[in-house]
Design a protein around this motif. Structure first.
Motif, PDB file in Angstrom:
ATOM      1  N   ALA A  79       0.849  -1.203   0.000  1.00 18.05           N
ATOM      2  CA  ALA A  79       0.000   0.000   0.000  1.00 18.05           C
ATOM      3  C   ALA A  79       0.878   1.244   0.000  1.00 18.05           C
ATOM      4  N   LYS A  80       1.964   1.196   0.764  1.00 21.64           N
ATOM      5  CA  LYS A  80       2.839   2.357   0.865  1.00 21.64           C
ATOM      6  C   LYS A  80       3.493   2.679  -0.485  1.00 21.64           C
ATOM      7  N   GLU A  81       3.781   1.630  -1.235  1.00 17.53           N
ATOM      8  CA  GLU A  81       4.457   1.838  -2.525  1.00 17.53           C
ATOM      9  C   GLU A  81       3.474   2.044  -3.678  1.00 17.53           C
ATOM     10  N   ALA A  82       2.201   1.971  -3.405  1.00 19.29           N
ATOM     11  CA  ALA A  82       1.209   2.052  -4.492  1.00 19.29           C
ATOM     12  C   ALA A  82       1.288   3.398  -5.210  1.00 19.29           C
ATOM     13  N   SER A  83       1.218   3.348  -6.539  1.00 26.67           N
ATOM     14  CA  SER A  83       1.281   4.606  -7.286  1.00 26.67           C
ATOM     15  C   SER A  83      -0.069   4.943  -7.915  1.00 26.67           C
ATOM     16  N   THR A  84      -1.056   4.089  -7.704  1.00 30.87           N
ATOM     17  CA  THR A  84      -2.369   4.346  -8.306  1.00 30.87           C
ATOM     18  C   THR A  84      -3.188   5.295  -7.432  1.00 30.87           C
ATOM     19  N   GLU A  85      -4.171   5.938  -8.060  1.00 32.34           N
ATOM     20  CA  GLU A  85      -5.005   6.878  -7.313  1.00 32.34           C
ATOM     21  C   GLU A  85      -5.963   6.140  -6.365  1.00 32.34           C
ATOM     22  N   TYR A  86      -6.369   4.938  -6.767  1.00 35.15           N
ATOM     23  CA  TYR A  86      -7.335   4.174  -5.967  1.00 35.15           C
ATOM     24  C   TYR A  86      -6.723   2.842  -5.521  1.00 35.15           C
ATOM     25  N   THR A 108      -4.876   1.280   7.687  1.00 32.87           N
ATOM     26  CA  THR A 108      -3.410   1.351   7.574  1.00 32.87           C
ATOM     27  C   THR A 108      -3.016   1.842   6.183  1.00 32.87           C
ATOM     28  N   ALA A 109      -3.706   1.343   5.173  1.00 35.85           N
ATOM     29  CA  ALA A 109      -3.415   1.804   3.805  1.00 35.85           C
ATOM     30  C   ALA A 109      -3.700   3.299   3.677  1.00 35.85           C
ATOM     31  N   SER A 110      -4.770   3.772   4.324  1.00 33.90           N
ATOM     32  CA  SER A 110      -5.103   5.202   4.263  1.00 33.90           C
ATOM     33  C   SER A 110      -4.049   6.034   5.000  1.00 33.90           C
ATOM     34  N   ILE A 111      -3.598   5.542   6.154  1.00 34.24           N
ATOM     35  CA  ILE A 111      -2.582   6.273   6.925  1.00 34.24           C
ATOM     36  C   ILE A 111      -1.316   6.437   6.081  1.00 34.24           C
ATOM     37  N   LEU A 112      -0.963   5.376   5.369  1.00 38.30           N
ATOM     38  CA  LEU A 112       0.279   5.400   4.581  1.00 38.30           C
ATOM     39  C   LEU A 112       0.110   6.106   3.238  1.00 38.30           C
ATOM     40  N   ASN A 113      -1.122   6.333   2.846  1.00 36.22           N
ATOM     41  CA  ASN A 113      -1.397   6.937   1.526  1.00 36.22           C
ATOM     42  C   ASN A 113      -2.479   8.006   1.671  1.00 36.22           C
ATOM     43  N   GLN A 114      -2.148   9.067   2.350  1.00 40.11           N
ATOM     44  CA  GLN A 114      -3.154  10.100   2.627  1.00 40.11           C
ATOM     45  C   GLN A 114      -3.682  10.774   1.359  1.00 40.11           C
ATOM     46  N   ASP A 115      -2.901  10.736   0.291  1.00 33.96           N
ATOM     47  CA  ASP A 115      -3.343  11.386  -0.947  1.00 33.96           C
ATOM     48  C   ASP A 115      -4.105  10.429  -1.872  1.00 33.96           C
ATOM     49  N   LYS A 116      -4.269   9.173  -1.449  1.00 33.69           N
ATOM     50  CA  LYS A 116      -4.951   8.179  -2.305  1.00 33.69           C
ATOM     51  C   LYS A 116      -6.366   7.910  -1.789  1.00 33.69           C
ATOM     52  N   HIS A 117      -7.152   7.290  -2.636  1.00 31.11           N
ATOM     53  CA  HIS A 117      -8.494   6.860  -2.222  1.00 31.11           C
ATOM     54  C   HIS A 117      -8.434   5.373  -1.885  1.00 31.11           C
ATOM     55  N   VAL A 118      -8.655   5.055  -0.623  1.00 34.78           N
ATOM     56  CA  VAL A 118      -8.659   3.648  -0.205  1.00 34.78           C
ATOM     57  C   VAL A 118     -10.112   3.210  -0.057  1.00 34.78           C
ATOM     58  N   LEU A 119     -10.453   2.149  -0.751  1.00 30.14           N
ATOM     59  CA  LEU A 119     -11.853   1.704  -0.775  1.00 30.14           C
ATOM     60  C   LEU A 119     -11.971   0.290  -0.228  1.00 30.14           C
ATOM     61  N   ILE A 120     -13.009   0.058   0.552  1.00 26.54           N
ATOM     62  CA  ILE A 120     -13.236  -1.280   1.101  1.00 26.54           C
ATOM     63  C   ILE A 120     -14.555  -1.798   0.525  1.00 26.54           C
TER      64      ILE A 120
END
Ligand code: SF4
Length: 313
Positions: free
Chosen positions: A48-55, A67-79
């Motif tokens: 998740a930390k290394e993800a380069s996608t927007e979503y 955790t994915a949201s914490i590490l990627n505050q500029d990304k959209h994390v969807l469940i």
């Protein structure tokens, strides 16, 4: 729509959007099959930390998406299903952590990644089932103490204490995972009697008696690698973790035989996602109902123990 058709639709939609799908080993096998990355919580946190996608679509329980949201505050994390929560994480609240800290000053606080973002924000370092022993050793050394506060899983805390020789004060003593802690010594003995040649692999969230009976104790990734690297004369394995891992290994290493340590080792919370929900998300990436967004003031605090864990792992 049948499973194969749905999976094809999902793969097509995925290729048309700036998105990756992360899935935990405990996900239904048909979700594992369409994931870009599969793993345990540590591996998925790193991915998740290394993800380069927007979503990022996270097929796991709530704390993993957090955790994915914490590490990627500029990304959209969807469940896919926002009701997919971890009951173990619910054993510990930030208020309880603060109370323990008050009662045990100058004692480092180690929290399992299976905890909420607000709990992480009050801790010194996170750990996973793969690195708990190492993290407890390192943080106690850093603080120059021989005890740590540890939560929310008391069995993992006990395991970390056993192998680090550092006392773990359980926050709270009754914290447990209902999937792993239901395996009793009688269960595992009965399964071993049925398959005497099978090696026994269990998760550190199991009770101590069960862990001590096992040939191998490890996280889901460590169990996976144990099978991957099994010697040619090892043909059968008793698996003491959620059924999703057994299904994964049956597909990846079909020449071996696997038996669950007891019937119905299912995390119903992990199984709340399905292909229909993932397809819906891919068609509605901006549906806020499915977005997991940790507020920035909490994320800023919670990222520190996670990053410290990644550094120490
Ligand atoms: S298997 Fe246990 S720790 Fe993992 S999500 Fe389910 S309840 Fe939580």
């Amino acid at each position: 729509m049948n499973v194969k058709h749905l999976q094809d639709e999902i793969l097509k939609l995925k290729s048309q959007n700036d998105v990756i799908i992360l899935a935990h080993y405990y996900q239904p096998i048909e979700i594992q099959e369409i994931a870009d990355f599969l793993g345990d919580s540590l591996k998925l946190s790193r991915t998740a930390k290394e993800a380069s996608t927007e979503y990022i679509i996270f097929a796991g329980v709530d704390f993993m998406a957090e955790t994915a949201s914490i590490l990627n505050q500029d990304k959209h994390v969807l469940i896919p299903n926002p009701e997919s929560c971890c009951p173990m994480a619910a054993f510990l609240t930030p208020e309880k952590v603060l109370e323990f800290k008050k009662n045990f000053p100058k004692t480092p606080t180690v929290v399992y990644v299976n905890s909420t973002a607000t709990v992480k924000a009050e801790s010194d370092i996170c750990c996973t089932s793969a690195n708990a022993v190492n993290i407890v050793k390192k943080i106690s050394k850093e603080f120059e103490v021989n005890k740590v506060l540890f939560g929310p899983d008391a069995n993992l805390g006990d395991y970390a204490e056993q192998f680090s020789k550092i006392k773990t004060i359980k926050m709270p003593p009754e914290g447990h995972c209902y999937v792993h802690s239901q395996i009793s010594i009688e269960d595992i003995r009965a399964t071993k009697n049925q398959y005497p040649n099978a090696k026994v692999l269990v998760h550190p969230e199991c009770i101590r008696e069960v862990r001590e009976f096992a040939d191998f104790v490890g996280s889901t990734s460590q169990m996976y690698n144990r099978i991957k690297n099994a010697s040619s004369d090892e043909h059968e394995f008793i698996i003491g973790t959620e059924i999703g891992l057994l299904e994964r290994m049956s597909q990846d290493f079909p020449d071996k035989k696997y038996y669950l340590a007891k019937e119905k080792l299912i995390c119903y919370n992990m199984k709340k996602h399905n292909l229909e929900l993932i397809k819906y998300l891919l068609e509605n990436l901006d549906d806020k109902f499915h977005e997991v967004k940790v507020p920035s003031e909490i994320a800023k605090k919670a990222i520190q123990p996670i990053e410290k864990m990644l550094l120490y792992s």
